[in-house]
Design an enzyme around this catalytic site. Sequence first.
Site, PDB file in Angstrom:
ATOM      1  CG  PHE A 108      -1.798   1.211   1.293  1.00  8.75           C
ATOM      2  CD1 PHE A 108      -2.732   1.465   0.304  1.00  8.75           C
ATOM      3  CD2 PHE A 108      -1.676   2.128   2.331  1.00  8.75           C
ATOM      4  CE1 PHE A 108      -3.536   2.596   0.339  1.00  8.75           C
ATOM      5  CE2 PHE A 108      -2.473   3.265   2.377  1.00  8.75           C
ATOM      6  CZ  PHE A 108      -3.405   3.497   1.374  1.00  8.75           C
ATOM      7  CE  LYS A 116       4.300   2.808   9.702  1.00  5.87           C
ATOM      8  NZ  LYS A 116       2.888   2.629   9.360  1.00  5.87           N
TER       9      LYS A 116
END
Lengths: 586, 177
Positions: free
Chosen positions: A136, A186
Amino acid sequence: MELKEKQLVTRQAEPLADLSHQPEILNGSHALIRSLIAEGVETIFGYPGGAIMPVYDAIYDYQDQINHILVRHEQGAGHAAEGYARLSGKVGVCLVTSGPGATNLVTAVADAIIDSTPLVCVIGQVAKHLLGTDAFQETDVIGVTMPITKWNYQITSADEVPEIMAKAFYIAKSGRPGPVLIDITKNAQQELMSRPFSYTYCEKLVSYHPRLSPKADQVEKAAKLINEAKRPFLMFGHGVQLAGAEKELLELVEKTGIPCASTLLGLSSVPVDHPLYAGWLGMHGNYGTNILTNQCDVLIGVGLRFDDRVTGDASRYAKQAKIIHIEIDPAEIDKVVKAEAPVVGDAKQALQMLLPLVKPNDHSVWRNEFRKYDAMEDEQITQPELAPTTEKIKMAEVVRMLSDKTKGEAVIVADVGQHQMVAARYYQFKRSNSFITSGGLGTMGYALPAAFGAKVGDPSREVVAIIGDGCFQMTIQELGTIAQSGLPVKAIILNNNYLGMVRQWQQLFFEKRYSFVELQNPDFITIAKGFGIAGHTCSQRESLSESLDQLLQSDKPYLLEVLVEKEENVFPMVPSGACVSDIRLC
Amino acid sequence: MTTYTICVFTENTIGILNKITILFTRRRINIESLTVSETERKGVSRFTIVIHHDSREAVEKLVRQIRKVVEVLAVFGYLCDEIVYNEIALFKIATPLGSKALDIEIINKVHKAWVVYWHLDYVAIQKTGTEEEIFQFFDYIKPHGILEFVRSGRVAVSKSPHSLVDYLPEAEWEYYL
Ligand SMILES: Cc1ncc(C[n+]2csc(CCOP(=O)(O)OP(=O)(O)O)c2C)c(N)n1
Ligand SMILES: [Mg+2]
């Protein structure tokens, strides 16, 4: 606390272990913010999202040390950071999320590379184990931005953060400045570093050695050409302001009596009323500067890249002249024009070395040739533009009146189009570093966010954006950013109800076949009010002065819309592909 | 069209190949061959890129653009007479029962090529040399039936008496022994 934090800004790499109130081991996000603080970053322009949330969580803890400004669109963050960098001389910093956040920023990155503007853009990325899985909001930002960054790098572990950030800042601001993009996964934002955070400034790299100090023999050769010249002409570009070489430039022209002219991004480096200032160069530049480019015998280019909007047809550009090219980027030498005497180095250092070697001179006869063309231009273009008989206001009047009212000392941030060219032509710059515009990329929508960024970069200066009705609608949402900040950014829309520059080309070169250039505009003032920004529309010449006063006197953001002549054209003009001496007055 | 060989020394990092090749793409310069491997210095890669171009000036501009890439340590552009260069080629030649026997003596002595692998149905022959020499051998061996043919990119060293690595920036390089 205040004091202890400041220690981070010292040059020694200091472990955070002394800071008893902080965990000894930081995660990647905290390390990132600490790195920014260590670099002296005061302001971040950004927009959050999934892949950058850990960094946003970290910023929450540092709000007393670093100012984050929430923009309304990532392109706005980029242009604001550019405006900030241009006015403050510091590196502009943006922070955005992955995927669409990153791609929205791309236009500004492309703008920054072509206009040599130092940026560090930090972008969130999906976790390392998801890279390449079409996760995503995963976009290959490294791939997308490779051709438009000075350097880009993907951080995939927290331990890399301080070293890479130090490298990023060094590369962005050294040599020929440019944008650096750091893509941080991340997991790297979340995981703990394996050692205490410490920050060491990067001062050199094994690869990449920008040359600041030119070679003596190159400078000597340049000096010899200057001393032998009968009709020398100096042109300066953005490099002069980037190097802070305005004083040296003036000393050189004053000592040698050489007339000088500016590129679009060089404007304001030399005050327009200086006797040796001959004007502006290029497509909509002055008449004499363009014509005499093809008559000088030695052409000295300082901190510029001979862009095609300056040279016109390069095969017929200054062929009679010997060219001295003072430039920090060796790849610019001989790229467009062949230099007889290249001088590779920082403009300030090069001019300092050149100064003692050049002989005092006067060149008054040659200089007077410029005056001859100035008189023609003045009579045929400037005077009629400034004292028009038209019913509608002309752009030139607005800019000149603004110039008079601000004594030529405001920072003008121009968008892209006719209004940009008019701003460059008619504002009478008295102070350096006063013109900010998108030169190389010609990015419509640049001005509103860049003006905001500029104001953040130096709140002590009056910043006025000059924007076209088309351009304004490209980044109109940044009115929200400005309103939220409360900073007194002033904007003038020169509304001609057209994509005027394109319309001008269609009129002149496409038999007036106006193809999709007329705009049905919204009520700009109502929109501004919706954002909480005051403004008004001026349509009468009699009320222009009062309108500008109202704009300038406001201690809040203000929008002035001026309804101007719909179908006016900007002249002089070197038609695209023509040679500079074929410049047209009508 | 002139053939140019461009040698690029870079840090050995992820993505550096892209950073170099996009410069060719943007200028519409086709890469004829490309070889990249690590040098005797740890972490330093050497690219050998062969292009054809009719403008020396354009090639010089390209070289200066390559130099701008942050990870690039040094770039050199050469004409063919300024370098010693070679390629390596492998030929997989069918040897079915009853086929014409390979003349190993000619293959070895005339073409300086070697059989490096034997199989019941084919042999693999290795030939090093310039592009022309490899294609001469190709023409010679073709009647035997080429099952597969592959050529490496060019590798090249300059004819100058200097060591190219002397031009690399000073640093504490680690060497492979
Ligand atoms: C993003 C972008 N799209 C398209 C263009 C092409 N373009 C250059 S000037 C211009 C018209 C600008 O219109 P406006 O803002 O009204 O300014 P004017 O010329 O009327 O003063 C256009 C469409 C551009 N420079 N940038
Ligand atoms: Mg318009």
